[in-house]
Each structure stands twice: as C-alpha cells, then as structure tokens.
Design a protein around this motif. Structure first.
Motif, PDB file in Angstrom:
ATOM      1  N   SER A   1      39.613  30.381  30.945  1.00 11.84           N
ATOM      2  CA  SER A   1      38.275  30.945  30.701  1.00 11.84           C
ATOM      3  C   SER A   1      38.212  32.385  31.183  1.00 11.84           C
TER       4      SER A   1
ATOM      5  N   GLN B   1      32.165  27.638  27.497  1.00 16.25           N
ATOM      6  CA  GLN B   1      32.571  26.262  27.738  1.00 16.25           C
ATOM      7  C   GLN B   1      31.352  25.366  27.898  1.00 16.25           C
TER       8      GLN B   1
ATOM      9  N   ASP C   1      35.805  28.965  23.928  1.00 18.67           N
ATOM     10  CA  ASP C   1      36.225  28.403  25.201  1.00 18.67           C
ATOM     11  C   ASP C   1      36.064  26.886  25.146  1.00 18.67           C
TER      12      ASP C   1
END
Length: 1242
Positions: free
Chosen positions: A416, A444, A523
């Motif tokens: 990330s 994410q 992500d």
C-alpha cells in the motif's frame, strides 16, 4: 515558530483563486477571504505571522470602528457632568425653570446619540468577527487538504474539528473586544480627571484600591487561561475518544465493550471537571471583586475625603457625580486584563501550529508525458522515525503504458505504501517519480461519502448515461441496485453504513472506473468481494479484456489465480522489490515468488493453465445463467437496460431517507427544560443561590439610600454631624453585600458543575444504550456536536449566564424601586415603558432563538463534511478533486453564515429599541425631579438620576442575557433529546442471567428466524431453520447481500428478531441481557477496528487477563514477532483507528482478541479478506487448532477456506438454499457448485 515552510512557493499555485474575475457572485467574497490568509507575504518577512496576515486582510474595514468608539467614549462622560448641573439646579432655588428643562433635554439627546454610535460600532465589530471566522474555517479546510500524513498524525481529527469550531469562535469574540486596548486607558484617564475636579486629591485613595485590584484580576485571568488550556486538552482527548467510539460503535456492541469505554470517557471527563471546578472557584472570586470593587472604591474615597478635613462636606453633587464616574470606571478596569490575556490567546497559537504543519510537495511526483515508459520510480526512502512502516530502500521500476501490473507480497511489506508513494502521499527522500496523465485510486478500505450512490460513483464528473451504465454493470452493482430501496438514488450513510463491505468496495471501484483516468492504482479491491464477483470484476474491469484494457493498471492483490494474466509482477519483501518480471519469467527464476506460488496455487493452477479458452467460455455461460439467478423470482434480468429501472418509481423515491438531518426545534424553550436543569443542579442549591441574590441586592440598595440620607445631613458650622456613624453603617452594608455575592457565586458555579456532570453522564449512557440502527441514521457529526459544542455550553457558558441574568434582573428591579421612591409620580410612566420593553423583547427573543437554532443546525453539516474530507483525503487528492471539495465547504460555511448574519443584525435592532426605552426612563426621572424640585432633597434627585443613568445598560444586558439563556439552555434540551430515544434491550437482566459456564456445548438453533433492519423495510432473512451442533464448523456462503452478515447481526442481537427465535444451549437468547449474550460469543468482524490507546487496551479493555495470556494469544495470532520488535511492546500506542498498523495486522489483532476471549462460539465475518494467502493459512490453522471444540461460523469469500468444514450453509436472498457437507454440495451441482467452479475449486 517558523512559518516560512508554510508559505512556500507552490502555495500560490495551489490556492490561487481566479483573482482577475472579481465578479459579484455570492461565493466570491468568502473564497477571497480564505485566500487572502494564504497568499504569500513579501519575500522580506521570512517569519510570517498569522496576526499580520489577518490585519492586512480585515484591517481597513475594521479601522472605521475606532472613530465610533472614540466618539462614544467621550459622550459617556456627558451624563455625570449634566447630572452635576441638575443637582446644582435643584439646590439653587432661584434658578429659572427653563434651565432644568434644558438640562433634561440635553441628557436625553446625549443618551440617544450614544446609543446610535455604540451600535454602529458593534455592527462593524461583529461583521469583522464573522468574516474572520469564515476565513479561518476556510483556511483550515484548505490546509487539511495539503497537509502531509506524518503531520496528520500530530493533530487528530478531533483536534482539527475543534480548531474549526471552538478556536474560530474565539477569534470571532476577540473582534468585539480588541478596541478596548486603547479605549479602556482613555476612559480611565478621563474619569480620573473629572473625579479630581470633583473631590480633589482624596480620589487617589479610590484609585489605589482600583490599582490594587488590577493585579488580582490579572492573576485570575492568567490562571483562568492555564485552566482553559488544560480543559481544552481534556476536551480534545474526550472528543477524540468519542469520535472513535462512534466510528467503532458496531465493534463495541459486538464485543460488549461499552462499559469499558464508558469508564475511559468518564475518566477523562473527571479530569475535565476537576479543572472546571478550579475555574469555578476562580470565577466566584472574580465575580466577588467585580461586584465589590466599585463599592470599595467609593467607600475608601468618601472616607478619606471626609476624614481629611473637617470642612469637607459630602453633599449630593459630590457623592452622586462621583458614584456615576466610578461606575464608568468599573468596566474598563475589569475588561483590560481579560482582553490582554485573550489577545495572547491559546487559539492563535494552536491555529498557527496547525497552519505551519508540513505540506505535501506537489512536485514530488511529476505528472506528465514521458517517452519510454509510464510510471518510473527511483527512490531511496527511509521512513521518518515516526512512521512504523519503513519503506523502500531503493526502488526502480518502469511501467510501459497500457500494461497491467500486479504487486504481491506478505502483509505489511509495503504494497500500500508503494501506491501511496505513486500518489505523492509519502515523503520522498530522493530520486523521482513520473506518472503520465491523471490517476484514479481505489483504496484498500473504501471511502464512501454521505451522498447518493450515483454521486459517489460520478464523484463530480459529468453524467454520461451510457458510460455510467457500463461501469455499473462491469462492477457487478446491478443486483445491488435492485436491493437498495431507491436504486442508485439511495442515500448512503456516513462511511457507507448501509452498504455491505463488498458493496462499498465495488462502489469505490466504480468511482475509479467512471472517472476515465490514464493510470489506475488498485489497492487490493478484490479482497472484500466474493470469489465469483471478484472474478467478474477482474474479467470486466481490470483484466486484459476489461473496460480498462488500454489503461495502465497497478493492482495490489493476494489472489494468485489472476497472476498469469498480468503483464508484469512485482514481488515485494520488507519494503524492497525483490523480484520483477512476467509470470513465466518469475517461475523460471525459481525465486521467492515461485516458492510462494507452489505453496498456494497447486489446485488452482492446474485448472487455470488447462486451456484459457474453455475457461472463458464456461465463465460466459455462467455469467448468463448468473444474471438470471440473481432475479429468479422477479424475472427482472431481461430488461435491466433502461435507467428508469435503475431508479425505482418516483413515489417510493422521496419517502426513503437514511440519515436524519440535525433538526431544529421551534417555539419557546419549554419551562420543563429549565426545571430539568434546576434538578440537575439540585433544588437545594438552586433556591439557596436565589435567596443569596436577593440579600445582595437588598444590601446594595440600602447602602445607596443610606448615602443619599447622609448627603442630606444639615451642615453646621461648615461640617456635618454624624460622619462616623454614617461611614460605619455604609461600610457594614457594603461588607454584607460582598459576603452575599461570594455566596451566590459559589453556589451557582458548584451547581453548574453538578449539572454538567449529571447531564454528560446521562447523554453518554443514553448514546451507548442506543441500538445500532440509531447510529446508522444519525450522522456522527450530530453526535460529536452534542458531545463537544452542547456539553461545552453546559460546562462553561450556562453558569456565568445564569449569574448575569439574575444580576441584571435584580438590578433593573432595584433601579425602578429607587426611582419610585424618589418621585412616586414615575409610577404612571414605568408600567407603559415596561410593556413596550416586554413586547420588543418577546418579539426579538423569538426571532433570535430560531436564528440561533438554525445556525447551530447548519453548523453540523460543516463539521460532518470536514470529518468526511479528513477521512478520504488521499482519495480526494488522487482524483484531484480538491477544488470541488473546497467549494462545497465554502458553500456549507456560507449556509451557516446566512443564519448568523441576521442574528447580528437582529441584536443591533433590539439594542437600539431597548436603549431608547432606557433613555426614556432617564428623561422622565430627570423631568419629574425638575417638576417636583421644591419638594425633593438634592440627595434623592442625585440617587434617582444616577440610578436611571445605569438602567439603560442594565436593560440591554437583561435582554441579552434572557436571550442568551434561552439560546444556550437549548443545549440542555438537545442533550436531553437523546434520553427519549429508543434503547436496546437491557444490558444484563439479573433474573434471566445464564450460568457462568453457559454455553457449555455451543449448540445453536435457528427456529423460523426472520430479520428486518427497520419496521418499514422487507425481511432480509426469512424463515431460517437450522440446528448447529456443538463443535461443528459451519461455512456460510452466498452472493454479496444475500444476508450472510445479517445472520451474525441476528445472533448478536444487533438487530432483534422480527420472527422466530435463536436458541443457544437451550436458552432463548432474546430473554437474556445483551452483555450476558455478547460476552459469551466472540466475533472477528469484517472491518478490523482498533481504538487509539495501547495495544494491550485494544486486546483486553477490562484488564481481565495476565500478560502471559496476552503474549500467548499474540503468538497464536502470529503477531508475536511484530509486537516484540516494537519499542513499547504491549504498550505500543495505536493511532486513531489503528492507522499505524497495516489492515492485515489489524485483522490479526482482532484474531488475538478472539483467542483471548476463548468462548464456545466463534463467528468469523470475512475475517481473512485483507490478508495474504500465507497469513490466511496461518489464521485458518490457528482457528482449527485453538477452537477445536468450539462452534465456528465462518462467512467466507474465499471458498477454499471452508472446504474442510463440517457443513456449508448457502444463502440466497435471505433464505437457506442448501445446507450440507461441502462434498455432498459439490455432488449436488447446485448454487454452491457453481460458486466453487468460479473460484476454480470444482
């Protein structure tokens, strides 16, 4: 405090508004103001100071107020001078009558002029204050969008919101006082000069007393300031904690941790109240000096004057003119220390610190065309010490345009962070990053705005019907739109509360796809969705044949089965790229990656490589059948084309809203609210303080009446007779007045603290007892508003207002009594004037109260929007939407000011009218004195006119206080409002409490169970009948939105059953207390939420376990190495929301929690969605070994995790479709089979 980093060059570019077109549009001004604060000052001043910028921006308009203030100050002294002439006139029996009438007229004209000038002055001040606040809110918002992440860590969301609410307000208040810096000394000098003329050198005695009181006041002001800082600190902590509690309320409820967190909040609150108590004692002393100062001054001056020389006679003229002047003196002397301390205020410093935080360097990534490749990084990035995720030693990679790149690696290896770096969110140490064209980013953890679903996807771009439809279909959102009450017009709550995790992720994905950028950074978007939906998305969106096939895509992923289709794969270990190349190349190299693949992908791999054509064909088939299985009963699959279908019929459309806006109550504040407040204080204290008020004012009136009798004593041989007796009684009355003041001050302050403790406790308890549905409906902004703004009002605003209100009331009554005593004929005139006064006041208070309510309601959206922006700031920056958000913020602030400006003007309107009533009283008091001059003694004339001169100020103050009291007591009303809300079931019920060992075997039965989220919605689960024996491992699968999570919500009674019941080990769970139930079942929730505090606190908030237990659970959760490597081990501070751990690590912390609780029934809600396969296997094996004899219910997205479970429960549209062992289900070729086929398991 060095500022220059803040005014760096790029700023001009960042914030430049189109200065050329100073059009007259409504927004123009606000943006100008906010910008003026940021425009770079001339090169010379490297030390830019905030105050200088503020002065440059707002100075010119504000300077006009100087003239008005000066004129007003001079006119103030006309009153006492004319009074002197009047008393002389009454004394001198031979003076012609016209003189008296002339003086009366003059007095009236002066008073009226004074009124008009003063309010013109106030108007300028308040408007400046309002502009200041707007500008400051604007600049804080703009700053929050460009501040670096490391700087974000230093000021929490709570603090930044406080800057916006409290500190901006302080600036606003300052604008009204700032002129006192020069005006107060001017008033003091003038008053002293006139006093000297009147009484000669004995004035110095009075002045000495005043000067002695100044340091006392100054010390108190300083003390108050230190207390204020301490209180702000506690308040920041409390709001921060509240913010987290509200964000993670679902987790608190699932774990039954409310009480632990309630204790934490109350602990902070206790500190806060301690400080408040100290400030209350100070305030009491302050009131005491404020009320007694003028009296002491008068006493000492008169005593010295009379004692100095036998022949000094205290006649009416000397006594009352001096009293009038002393009254004028009182105000500037008291206000000066206050102004000085508030100018050096905390707020200015806090704001300056925030504004000088480091900013992201907009040039850290170059967005532009490059010849050979597309993204190219070359960095050396040691992390700053504060960042735990150490990053990228040196990274070089180039991505050809239009290629698809996968980034794989362990949890916490910096995947990330790599994307953050591409977005320019990290601190770049050296090297360069070039990204071609625009970027779209899917984080994410999806960030969803509180807006309609459509707005979330379009995200400020133009609406393009065909593209929009393609995107929705590609992102597999069509079936979800059918479920949502209003299709894509459904409003989504804050942070997407009414969407499931998978839906949020898909909306976030759709937003990126819709914006049609050149580069896409994903992500791990596939982790939160089901296997087959993931596959659909990969095929239709990300993969080589998806919508984005010609774009550059960087995909962080844990899913092995997509890797063969990638152009390039980057393998990361510990912040470095260890290998890089295409799938085949990496296999040939036989390095870490090949190893990684062998462990995971055997089964899947064989199937994948055996001919891609066949697979795609099968998938298409499945796709067709799937689109009809979505809607078997409704048969909607054929005509899903027209957008009209996407938006359900209009009739339903407007009836359904999720969040409730903050509402404004209307009408008068009910008497019950005051009664509630009095009860919160305690009735005994309430009545005691009222009694003491009475005593104080009676003593005050008596002492002044005594003075008038004294001045009328006959003069014998050039001296007065009983000076000592007179002086003694005058002194005694004064002292008793002081004692009463101190008494009521203490009573009110202490009472206020009792009240705030009581009300806060109630509010906290009621909010924590509210059901989950309440938090989904109520934006967190409203709740935070209750806890910060309203409680702050109850703490520190209401008690002083009550004191002043009572004081003004008695003052006005007292003044009327004195005027009536002196000239009884005034009885004719006072009632009609009183009536006018009441009418004006009622009319005003009603308006002002509503305006204040509107203002407070329109304030909530400003904070909610700000909160949301802070959470999604990386997404906003990635999409380059800063301008739009700044504009939205400006609009919301404008809305708020629209309610505030009228209230300023209404205040001025009122004051002018009221003061006119007051001026009339002065006129009549003087007029009657002139008419009845032969019957009146000069002492009484002096008394009555000097009281009437004060009455204007009192009347004004009284109305201000009445309306303030009404508007602020609304806080009590709003805090009480939540007491009447629906509550959850009792936390624990003594009679029905199950045995301590329950549940012994962990047998769960669902009998005809049905569940709905709200009374007006359909059932989400219907007629679920299933018995799960103790120790069984059950997998629960089904499409997103099939009701998998709802099942767990029912088990934990987050939502009560609509029909049927759940029985655990023979006990109907609906019959026992919620905590009794929730303590006995453990869940590992879908979104891993941590609270700021030590790691230990996050694992065991009740401190029930020993350190060994905790270390054991960490070891089993595979976190032991990580935690041992931290400097503070178990006491490692997690930041707000656990942001300094990666999502996978947070998930493991949640696993450790479950291991600690070790209960008979364990529920896993997609717990391994954010973890890579290796960690996933670890978790699964831990669960197998540690929870062997427990009943485990797993909601699975990755079917391979549940293939060895005893049974699998397949849900579709809220009903159980299949339930059997996985092998039998695969044989049955039903829904489970088709899902397994999708993920390559069949």
């Amino acid at each position: 405090m060095c500022y220059n980093s803040y005014f760096r060059q790029p700023l001009n570019i960042l914030y430049s508004s189109k200065k050329q077109q100073k059009s007259s549009d409504s927004n123009g001004e606000v943006t100008e103001e906010a910008e003026a604060l940021i425009i770079k000052p001339s090169q010379r001043s490297s030390e830019a100071s905030l105050s200088k910028v503020l002065y440059k921006t707002f100075g010119p308009y504000f300077l006009m107020s100087f003239l008005f203030k000066a004129a007003h100050d001079l006119l103030m002294f006309a009153g006492p001078e004319i009074l002197k002439l009047l008393i002389n006139f009454v004394n001198n029996k031979s003076a012609p009558n016209w003189q008296g009438y002339f003086y009366t007229g003059l007095l009236f004209v002066c008073a009226c002029l004074q009124t008009l000038i003063l309010h013109q002055y106030f108007h300028i001040c308040f408007v400046t204050g309002m502009r200041l606040k707007t500008a400051i809110v604007g600049v804080i918002y703009r700053k929050a969008l460009v501040i670096t992440n490391s700087a974000r860590k230093t000021s929490t969301v709570g603090e930044i919101v406080n800057l916006m609410s409290v500190d901006a307000q302080r600036f606003m208040d300052l604008a009204t006082y700032i002129n006192m810096i020069w005006s107060a000394p001017l008033q003091v000098i003038l008053a002293l000069y006139l006093l000297w003329q009147n009484l000669g050198p004995s004035v110095l005695a009075g002045v000495a007393v005043m000067i002695l009181l100044v340091p006392v006041n100054a010390v108190m002001a300083m003390k108050t300031k230190t207390y204020q800082v301490a209180q702000m600190k506690s308040k920041d902590n409390r709001i921060k904690l509240m913010n987290e509690i509200l964000n993670g309320i679902k987790v608190l409820k699932l774990y039954a941790w409310e009480l632990a967190f309630r204790e934490k909040v109350l602990e902070i609150r206790q500190k806060e109240l301690k400080v408040l108590k100290k400030s209350a004692y100070l305030a009491a002393v302050g009131t005491f000096t404020w009320v007694c100062a003028p009296f002491l001054v008068a006493l000492s001056t008169f005593a010295v004057y009379v004692k100095m020389d036998e022949n000094n006679i205290l006649d009416a003229q000397k006594a009352f003119v001096s009293l009038a002047l002393f009254n004028i003196l009182r105000f500037p002397l008291n206000i000066l220390p206050m102004v000085i301390s508030s100018i050096a205020s905390v707020s200015l410093k806090r704001l300056r610190v925030f504004l000088s935080h480091e900013e992201l360097d907009p040039d850290s990534i170059i967005r532009g065309p490059i010849t050979n490749g597309e993204l190219f990084n070359n960095w050396d990035m040691p992390a700053s010490e504060a960042e735990l995720c150490a990053l990228h030693f040196s990274i070089n990679f180039t991505v050809p345009e239009g290629s698809l790149i996968a980034v794989v690696g362990q949890v916490g290896c910096g995947k990330s962070s790599l994307l953050s770096a591409l977005l320019g969110e990290m601190d770049k140490k050296e090297g360069y990053v070039v990204v071609k064209g625009s970027i779209a980013y899917v984080p994410q953890q999806a960030w969803i705005q509180n807006a309609t679903l459509e707005d979330n996807i379009i995200f400020g771009r133009e609406m393009n019907e065909s593209r929009y439809k393609r995107v929705i279909e590609a992102c597999a959102l069509l079936p979800d739109l059918e479920i949502l009450p209003m299709g894509d017009r459904t409003e989504i709550g804050e942070k997407g509360v009414n969407l499931s995790g998978g839906q949020k992720q898909r909306v976030s994905l759709a937003r990126a796809v819709y914006c049609n950028a050149d580069t896409y950074l994903f992500d791990d978007p596939l982790s939160a969705v089901d296997a087959h939906v993931g596959k659909h998305i990969f095929e239709k969106v990300i993969g080589p044949k998806g919508i984005l096939k010609n774009k550059t895509r960087v995909l962080v992923t844990h899913a092995v089965n997509y890797l063969p289709q990638m152009d390039t794969i980057l393998v990361m270990t510990d912040g470095e790229i260890s290998e890089m190349g295409s799938y085949q190349e990496l296999l040939k190299q036989d390095g870490a990656f090949a190893e990684f693949l062998r462990t995971y992908a055997n089964a899947e791999q064989n199937m994948e490589s055996s001919g891609n054509e066949k697979k795609i064909y099968v998938f298409l088939n499945r796709q067709l059948s799937n689109s009809s299985t979505y809607s078997r009963e409704t048969g909607k699959s054929q005509h899903q084309s027209s957008t009209a279908d996407l938006q359900k019929p209009l009739a339903e459309k407007n009836s359904w809203k999720l969040t409730e806006a903050d509402t404004a109550k209307t009408g008068r504040v009910k008497a019950t609210v005051y009664w509630e407040y009095m009860k919160a204080i305690g009735l005994y204290i309430s009545f005691l303080s009222i009694f003491l008020f009475m005593c104080n004012h009676i003593a005050s009136l008596a002492s002044n009446y005594w003075l008038s009798l004294w001045t009328d004593d006959p003069v014998v041989n050039g001296t007065q007779q009983y000076t000592n007796v007179r002086l003694g009684v005058y002194g005694a009355l004064g002292i008793s007045q002081g004692i009463a003041v101190f008494g009521y001050s203490m009573a009110v302050s202490i009472g206020g603290i009792f009240a705030s403790r009581h009300l806060h406790l109630d509010l906290l308890h009621n909010v924590l007892r509210s059901p989950m549905s309440f938090f989904e409906r109520t934006p967190s902004g409203n709740l935070v508003n209750r806890f910060s703004k309203e409680i702050d009002t109850i703490d520190s605003t209401i008690p002083p207002i009550i004191k002043m209100f009572m004081g003004s009331t008695f003052n006005v009554i007292g003044a009327c009594i004195i005027i009536l005593l002196a000239t009884p004929i005034a009885a004719v005139i006072i009632p009609p004037l009183g009536l006018v006064y009441l009418l004006v006041q009622r009319f005003y208070v009603a308006t002002s109260r509503q305006l204040k309510r509107l203002e407070s309601v329109s304030r909530s959206p400003v904070y909610s929007h700000f909160n949301e922006t802070l959470l999604g700031v990386s997404v906003i920056r990635a999409f380059e939407e800063q301008k739009r958000f700044i504009k939205q913020n400006d609009i919301k602030v404008d809305e708020n000011q629209k309610a505030y400006y009228p209230s300023i003007v209404a205040n001025r309107w009122l004051a002018v009218r009221l003061e006119f009533v007051g001026n009339c009283i002065v006129l009549f008091a003087a007029l009657f004195a002139v008419i009845a001059r032969n019957k009146l003694s000069p002492g009484l004339v002096g008394l009555s006119v000097s009281y009437s001169l004060q009455i204007t100020a009192y009347l004004n103050w009284l109305v201000r206080m009445t309306s303030d009291l009404e508007t602020n007591i609304v806080a009590v009303e709003r805090v009480k409002e939540y007491a009447e809300m629906e509550k959850e079931a009792e936390w624990s019920i003594e009679e029905a409490a199950p045995a301590n060992t329950w549940p012994e075997e962990g047998k769960v039965e669902f009998r005809g169970f049905g569940l709905r989220y709200r009374e007006d919605l359909d059932l989400v689960l219907k007629n679920i009948n299933i018995t799960i024996n103790g120790g069984e491992k059950i997998g629960i699968v089904g499409r997103t939105g099939a009701g998998k999570s709802s099942l767990t919500l029912g088990l934990f009674r987050i939502n009560e059953a609509a029909e049927g019941e759940i029985i655990i080990d023979g006990i109907n769970i609906a019959k026992i207390g919620l905590h009794d139930l929730r303590f006995k079942i453990t869940i590992i929730p879908q979104d891993p939420i941590l609270f700021s505090g030590s790691l230990r606190m996050n694992l065991d908030p009740f401190d029930q376990h020993s350190d060994e237990d905790i270390w054991r659970s960490l070891e089993l959760a595979h976190l032991k190495n990580f935690v041992s490597s931290l400097p503070d081990k178990l006491n490692h501070e997690c930041s707000e929301g656990g942001e300094n751990l990666s999502v996978g690590q947070r998930q493991l912390v949640c696993l450790a929690r479950a291991l600690l609780r070790k209960s008979k029934i364990l529920v896993l809600d997609e717990a391994t969605a954010a973890v890579d396969l290796e960690t996933d296997n670890l978790i699964q094996s831990t669960i197998k070994s540690q929870f062997e004899e427990c009943t485990v219910l797993t909601i699975a997205h990755r079917l391979n995790t549940i293939m060895d479970y005893t049974r699998v429960l397949v849900l579709d549209r809220g009903e159980v479709v299949e339930c059997d062992s996985p092998d039998n289900l695969l044989q049955a070729k039903g829904l489970f089979y088709s899902m397994a086929k999708d993920s390559g398991l069949a």
